[in-house]
Write a protein that holds these residues in place. Structure first.
Motif, PDB file in Angstrom:
ATOM      1  N   ASP A   1       1.076  -1.139  -0.138  1.00 27.77           N
ATOM      2  CA  ASP A   1       0.179   0.197   0.066  1.00 27.77           C
ATOM      3  C   ASP A   1       1.104   1.212   0.152  1.00 27.77           C
ATOM      4  OD1 ASP A   1      -2.127  -1.270  -0.231  1.00 27.77           O
ATOM      5  OD2 ASP A   1      -2.963  -1.494   1.686  1.00 27.77           O
ATOM      6  N   SER A   2       1.760   0.972   0.874  1.00 25.62           N
ATOM      7  CA  SER A   2       2.794   2.062   1.235  1.00 25.62           C
ATOM      8  C   SER A   2       3.687   2.388  -0.818  1.00 25.62           C
ATOM      9  CB  SER A   2       3.582   2.585   1.717  1.00 25.62           C
ATOM     10  OG  SER A   2       5.330   2.973   2.131  1.00 25.62           O
ATOM     11  N   ASP A   3       3.817   1.619  -1.500  1.00 28.44           N
ATOM     12  CA  ASP A   3       4.656   1.824  -2.823  1.00 28.44           C
ATOM     13  C   ASP A   3       3.319   2.007  -3.459  1.00 28.44           C
ATOM     14  OD1 ASP A   3       6.667   0.066  -2.019  1.00 28.44           O
ATOM     15  OD2 ASP A   3       5.949  -1.690  -2.297  1.00 28.44           O
ATOM     16  N   ARG A   4       2.550   1.687  -3.871  1.00 25.37           N
ATOM     17  CA  ARG A   4       1.075   2.486  -4.564  1.00 25.37           C
ATOM     18  C   ARG A   4       0.504   3.643  -4.264  1.00 25.37           C
ATOM     19  NH1 ARG A   4      -1.052  -2.909  -2.909  1.00 25.37           N
ATOM     20  NH2 ARG A   4      -1.253  -4.001  -4.557  1.00 25.37           N
ATOM     21  N   ASP A   5       1.020   4.228  -2.877  1.00 26.00           N
ATOM     22  CA  ASP A   5       0.832   5.678  -2.169  1.00 26.00           C
ATOM     23  C   ASP A   5       1.766   6.254  -2.970  1.00 26.00           C
ATOM     24  OD1 ASP A   5      -1.891   5.077  -1.183  1.00 26.00           O
ATOM     25  OD2 ASP A   5      -0.808   4.690   1.108  1.00 26.00           O
TER      26      ASP A   5
ATOM     27  N   GLU B   1      13.883   4.967  -1.129  1.00 29.27           N
ATOM     28  CA  GLU B   1      12.150   4.652   0.028  1.00 29.27           C
ATOM     29  C   GLU B   1      11.925   3.642  -0.297  1.00 29.27           C
ATOM     30  OE1 GLU B   1      10.260   8.469   0.703  1.00 29.27           O
ATOM     31  OE2 GLU B   1      11.778   9.610   1.001  1.00 29.27           O
ATOM     32  N   HIS B   2      11.232   3.123  -1.645  1.00 28.81           N
ATOM     33  CA  HIS B   2      10.876   2.049  -2.147  1.00 28.81           C
ATOM     34  C   HIS B   2      11.804   0.925  -3.127  1.00 28.81           C
ATOM     35  CE1 HIS B   2       7.099   4.243  -0.369  1.00 28.81           C
ATOM     36  NE2 HIS B   2       7.675   5.096  -0.836  1.00 28.81           N
ATOM     37  N   PRO B   3      12.258  -0.471  -2.741  1.00 28.53           N
ATOM     38  CA  PRO B   3      13.366  -1.080  -3.299  1.00 28.53           C
ATOM     39  C   PRO B   3      12.262  -2.075  -3.878  1.00 28.53           C
ATOM     40  CG  PRO B   3      13.067  -1.336  -0.747  1.00 28.53           C
ATOM     41  CD  PRO B   3      12.142   0.291  -1.076  1.00 28.53           C
ATOM     42  N   ARG B   4      10.818  -2.348  -3.772  1.00 26.50           N
ATOM     43  CA  ARG B   4       9.737  -2.958  -5.475  1.00 26.50           C
ATOM     44  C   ARG B   4       9.776  -1.831  -6.268  1.00 26.50           C
ATOM     45  NH1 ARG B   4       6.476  -5.930  -0.162  1.00 26.50           N
ATOM     46  NH2 ARG B   4       6.923  -3.704   0.541  1.00 26.50           N
ATOM     47  N   ILE B   5       9.462  -1.057  -6.213  1.00 28.81           N
ATOM     48  CA  ILE B   5       9.224   0.363  -6.995  1.00 28.81           C
ATOM     49  C   ILE B   5      10.627   0.079  -7.854  1.00 28.81           C
ATOM     50  CG2 ILE B   5       8.657   2.545  -7.855  1.00 28.81           C
ATOM     51  CD1 ILE B   5       7.118   3.120  -5.647  1.00 28.81           C
ATOM     52  N   THR B   6      11.776   0.210  -7.078  1.00 31.95           N
ATOM     53  CA  THR B   6      12.214   0.556  -8.040  1.00 31.95           C
ATOM     54  C   THR B   6      13.253  -0.947  -8.688  1.00 31.95           C
ATOM     55  OG1 THR B   6      14.255   1.537  -6.426  1.00 31.95           O
ATOM     56  CG2 THR B   6      15.402   0.465  -7.709  1.00 31.95           C
ATOM     57  N   HIS B   7      12.974  -2.027  -7.733  1.00 34.87           N
ATOM     58  CA  HIS B   7      12.779  -3.731  -9.126  1.00 34.87           C
ATOM     59  C   HIS B   7      11.589  -3.813 -10.211  1.00 34.87           C
ATOM     60  CE1 HIS B   7      13.027  -8.881  -8.584  1.00 34.87           C
ATOM     61  NE2 HIS B   7      11.550  -8.660  -9.051  1.00 34.87           N
ATOM     62  N   ALA B   8      10.902  -3.423  -9.385  1.00 32.80           N
ATOM     63  CA  ALA B   8       9.482  -2.984 -10.957  1.00 32.80           C
ATOM     64  C   ALA B   8      10.407  -2.353 -11.950  1.00 32.80           C
ATOM     65  CB  ALA B   8       8.696  -3.343  -9.842  1.00 32.80           C
ATOM     66  N   LEU B   9      10.607  -1.587 -11.470  1.00 32.51           N
ATOM     67  CA  LEU B   9      10.866   0.003 -12.728  1.00 32.51           C
ATOM     68  C   LEU B   9      12.406  -0.493 -13.263  1.00 32.51           C
ATOM     69  CD1 LEU B   9      11.086   3.293 -11.055  1.00 32.51           C
ATOM     70  CD2 LEU B   9       9.568   2.268 -12.593  1.00 32.51           C
ATOM     71  N   GLU B  10      13.221  -1.638 -12.513  1.00 30.13           N
ATOM     72  CA  GLU B  10      14.049  -2.047 -13.299  1.00 30.13           C
ATOM     73  C   GLU B  10      14.203  -3.475 -14.625  1.00 30.13           C
ATOM     74  OE1 GLU B  10      16.412  -3.778 -10.367  1.00 30.13           O
ATOM     75  OE2 GLU B  10      17.516  -1.785  -9.808  1.00 30.13           O
ATOM     76  N   TRP B  11      12.478  -4.072 -13.659  1.00 24.21           N
ATOM     77  CA  TRP B  11      12.075  -4.736 -14.605  1.00 24.21           C
ATOM     78  C   TRP B  11      11.724  -4.423 -16.254  1.00 24.21           C
ATOM     79  CZ3 TRP B  11      12.455  -9.856 -15.666  1.00 24.21           C
ATOM     80  CH2 TRP B  11      12.677 -10.445 -15.918  1.00 24.21           C
ATOM     81  N   ASP B  12      10.465  -3.770 -15.524  1.00 18.93           N
ATOM     82  CA  ASP B  12      10.288  -2.471 -16.801  1.00 18.93           C
ATOM     83  C   ASP B  12      10.781  -1.832 -18.308  1.00 18.93           C
ATOM     84  OD1 ASP B  12       7.974  -0.676 -18.261  1.00 18.93           O
ATOM     85  OD2 ASP B  12       8.302   0.769 -17.816  1.00 18.93           O
ATOM     86  N   ALA B  13      12.744  -1.289 -17.514  1.00 16.12           N
ATOM     87  CA  ALA B  13      13.482  -1.224 -18.102  1.00 16.12           C
ATOM     88  C   ALA B  13      14.484  -2.406 -19.211  1.00 16.12           C
ATOM     89  CB  ALA B  13      14.926  -0.793 -17.475  1.00 16.12           C
ATOM     90  N   LEU B  14      14.484  -3.413 -18.492  1.00 18.58           N
ATOM     91  CA  LEU B  14      14.573  -4.421 -19.475  1.00 18.58           C
ATOM     92  C   LEU B  14      12.918  -4.999 -20.731  1.00 18.58           C
ATOM     93  CD1 LEU B  14      16.050  -6.555 -16.475  1.00 18.58           C
ATOM     94  CD2 LEU B  14      17.147  -5.854 -18.340  1.00 18.58           C
ATOM     95  N   VAL B  15      12.494  -4.470 -20.256  1.00 16.19           N
ATOM     96  CA  VAL B  15      10.468  -5.412 -21.082  1.00 16.19           C
ATOM     97  C   VAL B  15      10.589  -3.919 -22.155  1.00 16.19           C
ATOM     98  CG1 VAL B  15       8.551  -5.689 -21.329  1.00 16.19           C
ATOM     99  CG2 VAL B  15       9.199  -6.600 -19.328  1.00 16.19           C
ATOM    100  N   THR B  16      11.269  -3.002 -21.843  1.00 18.93           N
ATOM    101  CA  THR B  16      11.203  -1.924 -22.957  1.00 18.93           C
ATOM    102  C   THR B  16      12.286  -2.542 -24.184  1.00 18.93           C
ATOM    103  OG1 THR B  16      10.279   0.022 -21.512  1.00 18.93           O
ATOM    104  CG2 THR B  16      11.828   0.595 -23.735  1.00 18.93           C
TER     105      THR B  16
END
Length: 240
Positions: free
Chosen positions: A17-21, A117-132
């Motif tokens: 929830d913190s990540d989403r916020d 502050e949000h490592p899971r967002i960082t992880h998801a953004l890294e995956w997003d860059a790889l998919v791009t």
């Protein structure tokens, strides 16, 4: 509209929830709306922030001096226009609207704070860059090796899966708001060839196109005919 990004990143990791916020707060800043054929940013300009597509379709493109244009990728709701683009001194391509587009401007400071502050967002953004990058490789194969029907069918499958991931499909259908000229600029084909290829796919029962609504009656059949393997989208898998 910020929910599209949350749904997209949620395909790569489980967000709290913190990540989403944090994502919602980042998207709540400056927003702009532009008309079709207007540019979000032009080649040669200095990028100072990251643009998030909230609504509408945009594209990356390169334009030659004589006016010929090559669309490099389609940007859909929930897509970020490069999380590290602000390290460039100048853009090496342009990003333009294909439909009316609403986008949010996310500052470098905001993005750096979120990723710190949000490592899971960082992880998801890294995956997003790889998919791009993976999508770009598939587009290269499309242009170099697939025939017209495979090329266009592959693109229609890719768009369907990307839109489904952010909640913008209805059953087996989605809105395809771009012109045949846009599809031709992306696929390296003339508008006449695109029209002929769409008729071929329709004649084989692989797609139904009514106005702007595209329906794929049998996704597996279109994937097989288009030599489409969705593994390069890495959706719902996460990393090690």
């Amino acid at each position: 509209m910020s929910e599209h990004l949350i749904r997209k990143l949620g395909q790569f990791t489980t967000l709290s929830d913190s990540d989403r916020d944090a994502i919602l707060a980042a998207c709540g800043g400056k927003r702009r709306r532009i008309d079709p054929r207007e540019d979000i940013i032009r080649e040669g300009e200095n990028p100072t922030h990251v643009n998030l597509i909230l609504d509408g379709w945009a594209c990356r493109y390169k334009q030659l001096r004589d006016g010929r244009r090559q669309i490099i990728s389609f940007l859909l709701p929930g897509d970020l226009c490069d999380t590290h683009v602000y390290v460039l001194r100048e853009m090496d391509h342009s990003i333009g609207a294909l439909t009316p587009v609403t986008f949010a401007e996310i500052s470098r400071e905001t993005l750096n704070r979120i990723t710190a502050e949000h490592p899971r967002i960082t992880h998801a953004l890294e995956w997003d860059a790889l998919v791009t990058a993976a999508i770009q490789r598939e587009w290269t194969v499309n242009l170099g090796r697939r025939i017209a029907a495979e090329r266009l069918g592959h693109l229609l499958c890719e768009i369907f899966i990307r839109l489904r991931g952010v909640g913008l499909t209805e059953g087996h259908s989605y809105i395809l708001p771009v012109t045949q000229a846009d599809l031709g600029n992306a696929m390296g084909l003339s508008s006449v060839h695109i029209n002929r290829t769409l008729q071929e796919l329709r004649g084989c029962g692989l797609i139904v196109l009514k106005g702007r609504q595209l329906t794929i009656p049998n996704l597996a059949a279109l994937q097989t005919a288009s030599l489409f393997n969705p593994n390069y989208l890495h959706l719902g898998r996460g990393g090690r």
